[in-house]
Design a protein around this motif. Structure first.
Motif, short mmCIF file in Angstrom:
data_model
loop_
_atom_site.label_atom_id
_atom_site.label_comp_id
_atom_site.label_asym_id
_atom_site.label_seq_id
_atom_site.Cartn_x
_atom_site.Cartn_y
_atom_site.Cartn_z
N CYS A 184 0.86 -1.19 0.00
CA CYS A 184 0.00 0.00 0.00
C CYS A 184 0.89 1.23 0.00
O CYS A 184 1.72 1.40 0.90
CB CYS A 184 -0.90 0.04 1.24
N PRO A 185 0.74 2.11 -0.97
CA PRO A 185 1.52 3.35 -0.94
C PRO A 185 1.11 4.19 0.25
O PRO A 185 -0.04 4.13 0.70
CB PRO A 185 1.14 4.03 -2.26
N PRO A 186 2.02 4.95 0.81
CA PRO A 186 1.66 5.82 1.94
C PRO A 186 0.52 6.75 1.57
O PRO A 186 0.41 7.22 0.43
CB PRO A 186 2.96 6.60 2.21
N LYS A 187 -0.36 6.99 2.54
CA LYS A 187 -1.45 7.92 2.31
C LYS A 187 -0.88 9.32 2.05
O LYS A 187 0.07 9.75 2.70
CB LYS A 187 -2.38 7.96 3.53
N HIS A 319 -5.66 1.31 22.26
CA HIS A 319 -6.59 2.42 22.12
C HIS A 319 -5.86 3.76 22.15
O HIS A 319 -5.02 4.02 23.02
CB HIS A 319 -7.64 2.39 23.24
N GLY A 320 -6.18 4.60 21.18
CA GLY A 320 -5.59 5.93 21.10
C GLY A 320 -4.24 5.97 20.43
O GLY A 320 -3.73 7.05 20.16
N VAL A 321 -3.65 4.78 20.15
CA VAL A 321 -2.34 4.73 19.52
C VAL A 321 -2.44 4.10 18.13
O VAL A 321 -2.04 4.70 17.13
CB VAL A 321 -1.33 3.95 20.39
N THR A 322 -2.99 2.89 18.08
CA THR A 322 -3.13 2.19 16.79
C THR A 322 -4.58 2.07 16.36
O THR A 322 -4.89 1.40 15.37
CB THR A 322 -2.49 0.80 16.87
N GLY A 323 -5.49 2.70 17.07
CA GLY A 323 -6.90 2.69 16.71
C GLY A 323 -7.73 3.21 17.86
O GLY A 323 -7.21 3.54 18.94
N LEU A 324 -9.04 3.26 17.65
CA LEU A 324 -9.97 3.70 18.68
C LEU A 324 -10.97 2.58 18.93
O LEU A 324 -11.54 2.02 17.99
CB LEU A 324 -10.71 4.97 18.26
N ALA A 325 -11.18 2.26 20.21
CA ALA A 325 -12.16 1.24 20.60
C ALA A 325 -13.36 1.93 21.24
O ALA A 325 -13.20 2.82 22.08
CB ALA A 325 -11.54 0.26 21.58
N MET A 351 -2.16 7.86 13.77
CA MET A 351 -2.76 6.62 14.24
C MET A 351 -2.71 5.55 13.15
O MET A 351 -2.41 4.38 13.41
CB MET A 351 -4.20 6.87 14.68
N ALA A 352 -2.98 5.96 11.91
CA ALA A 352 -2.94 5.02 10.79
C ALA A 352 -1.53 4.49 10.56
O ALA A 352 -1.34 3.29 10.30
CB ALA A 352 -3.47 5.71 9.53
N ALA A 353 -0.54 5.34 10.67
CA ALA A 353 0.85 4.90 10.48
C ALA A 353 1.26 3.93 11.58
O ALA A 353 1.94 2.92 11.32
CB ALA A 353 1.79 6.11 10.45
N ALA A 354 0.86 4.20 12.81
CA ALA A 354 1.17 3.29 13.91
C ALA A 354 0.45 1.96 13.72
O ALA A 354 1.00 0.89 14.03
CB ALA A 354 0.77 3.93 15.24
N ALA A 355 -0.77 2.01 13.20
CA ALA A 355 -1.52 0.78 12.95
C ALA A 355 -0.83 -0.08 11.90
O ALA A 355 -0.72 -1.31 12.04
CB ALA A 355 -2.94 1.12 12.49
#
Length: 385
Positions: A184-187, A319-325, A351-355
């Motif tokens: 996936c190319p970087p956003k 939560h809050g780092v790689t996504g939101l729950a 957050m998306a980059a950390a994910a």
């Protein structure tokens, strides 16, 4: 569980069978799971045969690195007999397989009664239903398996409650990826100038909670937020979702796409800014999400994910780092999480980059298989007996 760089033992030339309910070109997480583990065994050098039944059978063909024996439509009362006959024919030509992987407890019954060495996987809702007779069969499968596998710690706890704590502790092995593109190319940061793309891909059933997503986004539309939301997948809740989109006058911002081919799914994963999967538990906790391969795919594709706290999917993120729950039953909590991501492109991209970094390290089919083989003490000497 998630050892860096973990690879399965080499199985060079040994025969591994995979018992699957459906396979490639069919929709669903179970089919993705079967293909993922089959190809991982092949990557470890095994000669892999998948035994399955689909609407396209009967047929025998190669699918990528594995051989598939498809005995035909599953609704036939003779399907188990056809599968067992196919297994006997294969055994007559290739001998006893080194290992059989039943991708569900039901698909593990035939190798069990055939006296073959097998492991079995328990995912989620498929082991939560049925009476005492069903539980007895599940316990028998679990006791005779060389390893019991669950796809999350949450599923392991549910399985223990369902079958009792006396069974051997399961191997908790997270799934790998499904439909995410290999690269996936970087956003593009400039994408913040456009309306963010929100994406959901799942079977349209009540526990996926997509209707709640539409209602939350209607509130944000009324607050002036721009977005484009694509909902992919088929299932019993599809008509209700289409009706809600129409009632809330969201047709210009929400596309209810139904079935999405793999090529378009890959494009949407690559382009999506937010992936939305706020699943819930229903039916007194019996119907729940065991893992959530689509969520892992979205993380790998560098989307900010919003998922539900219920079920095993919560294990995929910090939560809050790689996504939101969120609590998917709480309208305000879901709406606020979406507002947070729509209002702050910088946080969304971080957050998306950390994910993505987490998904690259963690969600790998070869690691899933390696954990199973390690658990049964696998080696070139032990598997060939």
């Amino acid at each position: 569980m998630n050892d860096e760089g973990m690879e399965p033992a080499r199985l060079d030339g040994r025969h591994v069978w995979v018992m699957a309910k459906g396979y490639a070109a069919e929709e669903g997480g179970m089919q993705t799971y079967a293909q993922g583990v089959a190809e991982a065994y092949a990557r470890a050098g095994a000669q892999v045969t998948v035994f399955t039944q689909t609407a396209s059978g009967p047929r025998e063909m190669r699918v990528g690195p594995v051989a598939m024996i498809d005995v035909g439509r599953a609704k036939s009362p003779f399907m188990p007999l056809h599968l067992r006959a196919a297994m006997r024919r294969k055994r007559a030509t290739c001998g006893v397989p080194a290992l059989v992987h039943g991708t569900t407890w039901r698909t593990s019954i035939l190798p069990m009664i055939s006296g073959l060495p097998f492991v079995t996987t328990f995912h989620g809702r498929e082991f939560m239903y049925g009476g005492g007779g069903t539980c007895r069969v599940m316990r028998l499968v679990a006791r005779r398996a060389r390893a019991v596998v669950t796809v999350s710690g949450y599923s392991a706890a549910k399985l223990s409650t369902r079958l009792g704590p006396t069974l051997p502790a399961p191997v908790v092995a997270w799934n790998g990826l499904g439909d995410a593109p290999a690269e996936c190319p970087p956003k593009c940061p400039d994408a913040a100038e456009a309306a963010p793309l929100i994406f959901s891909l799942c079977r349209m059933e009540p526990r996926k909670n997509i209707a709640a997503c539409v209602r939350a986004l209607a509130d944000l539309r009324d607050e002036g937020f721009r977005f484009h939301y694509v909902i992919g997948g088929r299932g019993p809740a599809l008509e209700e979702i289409e009706r809600i989109v129409s009632q809330l006058d969201l047709a210009d911002m929400v596309e209810v796409a139904g079935f999405i081919p793999a090529s378009r799914a890959a494009t949407l994963y690559a382009e999506a800014d937010i992936f939305l999967h706020p699943q819930i538990e229903i039916d007194d906790g019996r119907d729940f999400e065991g893992f959530g391969i689509a969520i892992a795919d979205a993380m790998f594709a560098e989307s900010a994910v919003v998922l539900g706290k219920a079920g095993g999917a919560i294990e995929l993120i910090e939560h809050g780092v790689t996504g939101l729950a969120v609590d998917g039953t709480d309208h305000a909590e879901l709406r606020d999480a979406l507002r947070r991501l729509l209002a702050d492109p910088c946080e969304r991209r971080a957050m998306a980059a950390a994910a993505r970094a987490h998904a690259q390290r963690t969600f790998c089919w070869h690691r899933h298989v390696a954990l199973i083989l390690r658990a049964i003490g696998e080696s070139a000497a032990k598997i060939d007996r």
